[in-house]
Design a protein around this motif. Sequence first.
Motif, PDB file in Angstrom:
ATOM      1  N   LEU A  17      -9.358  17.112   9.991  1.00  0.00           N
ATOM      2  CA  LEU A  17      -8.776  17.110   8.644  1.00  0.00           C
ATOM      3  C   LEU A  17      -9.880  17.134   7.599  1.00  0.00           C
ATOM      4  N   LYS A  18      -9.509  17.522   6.397  1.00  0.00           N
ATOM      5  CA  LYS A  18     -10.496  17.633   5.321  1.00  0.00           C
ATOM      6  C   LYS A  18     -10.272  16.554   4.259  1.00  0.00           C
ATOM      7  N   GLY A  19     -11.375  16.141   3.666  1.00  0.00           N
ATOM      8  CA  GLY A  19     -11.311  15.250   2.502  1.00  0.00           C
ATOM      9  C   GLY A  19     -10.685  13.906   2.798  1.00  0.00           C
ATOM     10  N   THR A  20      -9.872  13.450   1.847  1.00  0.00           N
ATOM     11  CA  THR A  20      -9.300  12.112   1.934  1.00  0.00           C
ATOM     12  C   THR A  20      -8.255  11.991   3.041  1.00  0.00           C
ATOM     13  N   GLN A  21      -7.674  13.105   3.463  1.00  0.00           N
ATOM     14  CA  GLN A  21      -6.681  13.027   4.533  1.00  0.00           C
ATOM     15  C   GLN A  21      -7.284  12.461   5.810  1.00  0.00           C
ATOM     16  N   ALA A  22      -8.478  12.908   6.135  1.00  0.00           N
ATOM     17  CA  ALA A  22      -9.156  12.398   7.331  1.00  0.00           C
ATOM     18  C   ALA A  22      -9.396  10.897   7.197  1.00  0.00           C
ATOM     19  N   PHE A  23      -9.846  10.474   6.018  1.00  0.00           N
ATOM     20  CA  PHE A  23     -10.123   9.056   5.810  1.00  0.00           C
ATOM     21  C   PHE A  23      -8.858   8.223   5.967  1.00  0.00           C
ATOM     22  N   TRP A  24      -7.758   8.648   5.356  1.00  0.00           N
ATOM     23  CA  TRP A  24      -6.537   7.841   5.386  1.00  0.00           C
ATOM     24  C   TRP A  24      -5.976   7.729   6.795  1.00  0.00           C
ATOM     25  N   VAL A  25      -6.028   8.794   7.556  1.00  0.00           N
ATOM     26  CA  VAL A  25      -5.564   8.701   8.949  1.00  0.00           C
ATOM     27  C   VAL A  25      -6.442   7.730   9.725  1.00  0.00           C
ATOM     28  N   GLN A  26      -7.748   7.828   9.532  1.00  0.00           N
ATOM     29  CA  GLN A  26      -8.678   6.953  10.251  1.00  0.00           C
ATOM     30  C   GLN A  26      -8.499   5.493   9.829  1.00  0.00           C
ATOM     31  N   SER A  27      -8.448   5.254   8.532  1.00  0.00           N
ATOM     32  CA  SER A  27      -8.323   3.887   8.035  1.00  0.00           C
ATOM     33  C   SER A  27      -7.014   3.251   8.492  1.00  0.00           C
ATOM     34  N   THR A  72     -18.610   7.433  -0.183  1.00  0.00           N
ATOM     35  CA  THR A  72     -17.441   7.993  -0.868  1.00  0.00           C
ATOM     36  C   THR A  72     -16.140   7.307  -0.469  1.00  0.00           C
ATOM     37  N   SER A  73     -16.163   6.540   0.599  1.00  0.00           N
ATOM     38  CA  SER A  73     -14.911   5.927   1.050  1.00  0.00           C
ATOM     39  C   SER A  73     -14.998   4.416   1.242  1.00  0.00           C
ATOM     40  N   HIS A  74     -16.127   3.811   0.906  1.00  0.00           N
ATOM     41  CA  HIS A  74     -16.312   2.415   1.281  1.00  0.00           C
ATOM     42  C   HIS A  74     -15.328   1.462   0.600  1.00  0.00           C
ATOM     43  N   ARG A  75     -14.940   1.738  -0.622  1.00  0.00           N
ATOM     44  CA  ARG A  75     -14.015   0.838  -1.310  1.00  0.00           C
ATOM     45  C   ARG A  75     -12.646   0.832  -0.629  1.00  0.00           C
ATOM     46  N   GLU A  76     -12.112   2.027  -0.348  1.00  0.00           N
ATOM     47  CA  GLU A  76     -10.813   2.119   0.320  1.00  0.00           C
ATOM     48  C   GLU A  76     -10.888   1.592   1.752  1.00  0.00           C
ATOM     49  N   ALA A  77     -12.011   1.826   2.422  1.00  0.00           N
ATOM     50  CA  ALA A  77     -12.184   1.334   3.785  1.00  0.00           C
ATOM     51  C   ALA A  77     -12.185  -0.188   3.796  1.00  0.00           C
ATOM     52  N   ALA A  78     -12.815  -0.773   2.805  1.00  0.00           N
ATOM     53  CA  ALA A  78     -12.838  -2.229   2.707  1.00  0.00           C
ATOM     54  C   ALA A  78     -11.430  -2.779   2.570  1.00  0.00           C
TER      55      ALA A  78
END
Length: 285
Positions: free
Chosen positions: A197-207, A241-247
């Motif tokens: 996935l690209k961009g924030t979609q990959a992050f949200w699925v992972q998180s 780029t994703s540390h705040r949301e990951a936290a």
Amino acid sequence: MDDIIKRQLAIEERLDQIQQEQEREKGLISRLSKAGGLIALILSIAAGAYSLYDIAFLSDRKALSQDLIRLDSIAKDLVQANKDAINLNLSGQSEAAMTLNLMKISMTDRAKEIIDLRKEHISAPILTTIALELINNGDYTTGVQYLEIASNKFKNPFLKLETNRQKAYGFYSSMLPLEIEKGRKLFSDTLEQSKALKGTQAFWVQSNSIRDWVQAEAMIGECEMAREAAENFRPLLLNQTSHREAASGLITALKTVDLDGLCPRTSFRDLHNLIDVRLQSAIHN
């Protein structure tokens, strides 16, 4: 005399010919009449069958439309009931929340009846909504089955993986070793597939997947597995780029584990320290 006899014989022969021709015409008319009647009968039967099909088809379409409208209404009521139940629990009205949860079970049962009748016509989002309610009610088998159907219906890779994440959590709800292994593998596969996935979609699925994985392992008392799952948050936390949301996702997972007393806080000390050191400002803002 001979001439008279000859003329008489000729006349009789001609009369015989005329009579034969009339008989042939009568036979042809009779056959055509019979054929016409048969054709008319066939057409009449066909027209009647078509009318019956038309009535049955329209009737079924109307019934289908009514069922889908009812199901959509139930799904919306369930979403609202979940919000209301949370607010009731937060305000200390536990008995009212319990009554509402019983109503939700009844609504879910009605939804299940419609889905089992109209499964091929149900949208993926509604299937997912009802599936999660079934899993919460203890019917993990049907819930997982509905999530599988929903995943196949979704064409969007992001939505498909999000549904697989929820399905993985559903496997853990069974509390059965073989099903739990299926869930563990599905969480791992979902994380791997999310890399496409690209961009924030990959992050949200992972998180979301890591958060649910941690909670699922803690729920069955597998604290070491929960810690290993939580370690998947580390690269997300280190990503600028994703540390705040990951936290935020990690904190949600760890709070659940801490509040329920499922696993000791020390199991996640390194991750807690990483949050404290690198993301303290993000947590409090």
